[in-house]
Design a protein around this motif. Structure first.
Motif, PDB file in Angstrom:
ATOM      1  N   ALA B  30      37.900  29.244  31.635  1.00 20.83           N
ATOM      2  CA  ALA B  30      36.903  28.228  31.240  1.00 20.83           C
ATOM      3  C   ALA B  30      37.344  27.650  29.897  1.00 20.83           C
ATOM      4  N   GLY B  31      36.793  28.117  28.792  1.00 23.60           N
ATOM      5  CA  GLY B  31      37.139  27.541  27.489  1.00 23.60           C
ATOM      6  C   GLY B  31      38.543  27.866  27.026  1.00 23.60           C
ATOM      7  N   ALA B  32      39.110  28.932  27.551  1.00 23.79           N
ATOM      8  CA  ALA B  32      40.502  29.347  27.289  1.00 23.79           C
ATOM      9  C   ALA B  32      40.723  29.928  25.898  1.00 23.79           C
ATOM     10  N   THR B  33      39.663  30.109  25.103  1.00 31.97           N
ATOM     11  CA  THR B  33      39.869  30.591  23.737  1.00 31.97           C
ATOM     12  C   THR B  33      40.380  32.037  23.720  1.00 31.97           C
ATOM     13  N   ASP B  34      40.042  32.828  24.722  1.00 32.42           N
ATOM     14  CA  ASP B  34      40.629  34.170  24.843  1.00 32.42           C
ATOM     15  C   ASP B  34      41.887  34.127  25.693  1.00 32.42           C
ATOM     16  N   ASN B 106      32.582  25.597  20.019  1.00 35.22           N
ATOM     17  CA  ASN B 106      32.553  24.301  20.702  1.00 35.22           C
ATOM     18  C   ASN B 106      33.266  24.340  22.045  1.00 35.22           C
ATOM     19  N   VAL B 107      34.116  25.313  22.251  1.00 37.40           N
ATOM     20  CA  VAL B 107      34.935  25.367  23.452  1.00 37.40           C
ATOM     21  C   VAL B 107      34.691  26.660  24.244  1.00 37.40           C
ATOM     22  N   GLY B 108      34.588  27.777  23.541  1.00 34.86           N
ATOM     23  CA  GLY B 108      34.419  29.082  24.196  1.00 34.86           C
ATOM     24  C   GLY B 108      33.084  29.157  24.921  1.00 34.86           C
ATOM     25  N   THR B 109      33.104  29.695  26.139  1.00 33.54           N
ATOM     26  CA  THR B 109      31.896  29.696  26.966  1.00 33.54           C
ATOM     27  C   THR B 109      31.223  31.067  26.998  1.00 33.54           C
ATOM     28  N   VAL B 110      29.925  31.044  27.241  1.00 30.65           N
ATOM     29  CA  VAL B 110      29.183  32.299  27.366  1.00 30.65           C
ATOM     30  C   VAL B 110      29.663  33.047  28.618  1.00 30.65           C
TER      31      VAL B 110
END
Lengths: 158, 282
Positions: B30-34, B106-110
């Motif tokens: 999803a947000g790809a931050t991880d 702003n990008v990382g999703t729950v």
């Protein structure tokens, strides 16, 4: 190179960049479009030197898959000043407040601050600190940076 | 970074089809931050990523009298910026507002935070307080999984191969309720918690605790509820004795351990400290 073409607007102008699936938005901007204002610091979303604004929101371009920028409106530091070259109030305030030392973090700081002021024209000091918490300055000029954002906010909201 | 294909399906069915075709070498993102950090470090080397970001509706927040439904791709910032959530589900608001930096939120999703299944997941601790239920879609159809049973271990969830999380239903507690989340950190931002503590207490008309929830992060292999502490809080008026008993029970039950971020004794001690502090602050 195969890859795909991603189309978006950057600083108000339409752009098309051929990218590989593993490219970040940062690489597309720096290598594809030669917009080298956004910097790569940590490459892991910790330092904020790569901050750009995507559809109104500050993001770490180093963690943003380039292909996800399809259709987005992007602002980089190159697009913050006016077309005639006159500086944005934030940029002028950074200079006037002594908020720039080595300058590596400055583009990211300015864009995080701009994303904040675009949504919250009169932020509290806490709101400024929260908005800039993801931007590291290793010269540690944080006080001047916060003062610059306060000065710009004051000027912009009259 | 190894080469991979990047797919951007436009519907949940298309995403499920891709995952079925590509098999275990495909990773939903999803947000790809991880995920992106793990790709870069080589910890993750999939043949394909299946992004859920282009699926319309998955990023939405749906508020009703009964509660909130978060699309799996709703960002932490979307929760942070929502005054309805701040008023009705304050612990969730507190947890989401303290994740990483504004850029990450702003990008990382729950949903990604839950699927990543880190023991430190801030949103997970808060969602456990509210009896959240995960909506899962897969090749065999959809099913609901209570969040309480979603985490199986560090990085492991109840999602079967080919299944994706599409939404999270969060009931708004009925009755007078206080709730809070405390993220114990060395600095105020860009931190994983040394310990995450969440407490919710709902009172009946007579002022007795009708429902209590206590949840912890970084106090075991997954975010967990503390049934013993909840039992200690429930059943009578909210007295200092009840709160102390709950804090003591939670500290005793917690499966804390030493890590470079904090030591077991300190985590255990701070569970005892923070449970009363959260309730005093509500």
């Amino acid at each position: 190179m195969d890859g795909v073409v991603v189309r978006f607007t950057v600083n108000g102008e339409a752009a098309a960049v051929r990218v590989e699936p593993d490219w970040t938005l940062l690489r597309a901007l720096r290598e594809g479009l030669e917009l080298t204002g956004a910097k790569e610091g940590c490459g892991a979303g910790e330092c904020g030197a790569c901050t750009v604004i995507v559809d109104g929101r500050a993001v770490n371009a180093c963690l943003f898959p380039a292909v996800e920028a399809e259709g987005a409106a992007i602002t980089t530091i190159e697009g913050v000043a006016a077309a005639d070259g006159s500086l944005h109030p934030l940029q002028r305030a950074f200079l006037d407040s002594g908020a720039v030392q080595c300058g590596f973090c400055t583009p990211g700081m300015v864009l995080s601050a701009k994303a904040l002021l675009d949504r919250t024209p009169r932020p509290t000091e806490d709101e400024i600190r929260t908005a800039l918490a993801g931007n590291l300055c290793r010269c540690t000029g944080y006080v001047q940076i916060i003062e610059a954002v306060q000065a710009a906010a004051e000027e912009m909201s009259g | 970074m190894a080469r991979f294909a990047y797919h951007r399906p436009a519907t949940v069915d298309e995403a499920l089809g891709l995952l079925a075709d590509l098999g275990p070498d495909a990773v939903p993102v999803a947000g790809a931050t991880d995920v992106w950090v793990n790709l870069r470090s080589g910890k993750l080397a999939p043949r394909a990523l299946v992004s859920l970001r282009a699926v319309p509706g998955l990023a939405g927040l749906d508020r009703s009298d009964d509660g909130l439904t978060l699309g799996a791709c709703a960002t932490h910032a979307a929760v942070e910026d929502d005054s309805w959530i701040a008023g009705r589900l304050p612990a969730l608001h507190m947890a989401c507002s303290q994740v990483g930096s504004r850029q990450v939120r702003n990008v990382g999703t729950v949903g990604g935070n839950l699927c990543n299944a880190a023991p430190s997941a801030d949103a997970a601790v808060a969602l456990l307080l509210y009896d959240a239920v995960c909506r899962v879609e897969g090749p065999g159809g959809g099913r609901d999984v209570p969040l309480d049973g979603f985490f199986l271990g560090p990085g492991r969830t109840a999602l079967a191969p080919g299944e994706i999380l599409t939404g999270i239903r969060v009931p708004v507690p009925r009755g007078r309720t206080v709730a809070g989340y405390h993220k114990l950190t060395r600095r105020k931002a860009m931190e994983l918690p040394i310990l995450g503590v969440g407490v919710r207490v709902t009172l009946d008309d007579g002022g007795a605790v009708s429902e209590a929830r206590v949840a912890l992060g970084v106090a075991g292999p997954t975010p967990v509820r503390c049934p013993g502490a909840e039992a200690a809080l429930a059943g009578g008026p909210l007295t200092a004795e009840r709160v102390e008993a709950a804090a003591e029970t939670a500290a005793r039950e917690a499966r804390v351990r030493d890590s470079w971020r904090g030591q077991a004794w300190y985590r255990r001690h701070m569970i005892r400290v923070l449970i009363p502090r959260i309730l005093l602050g509500c």
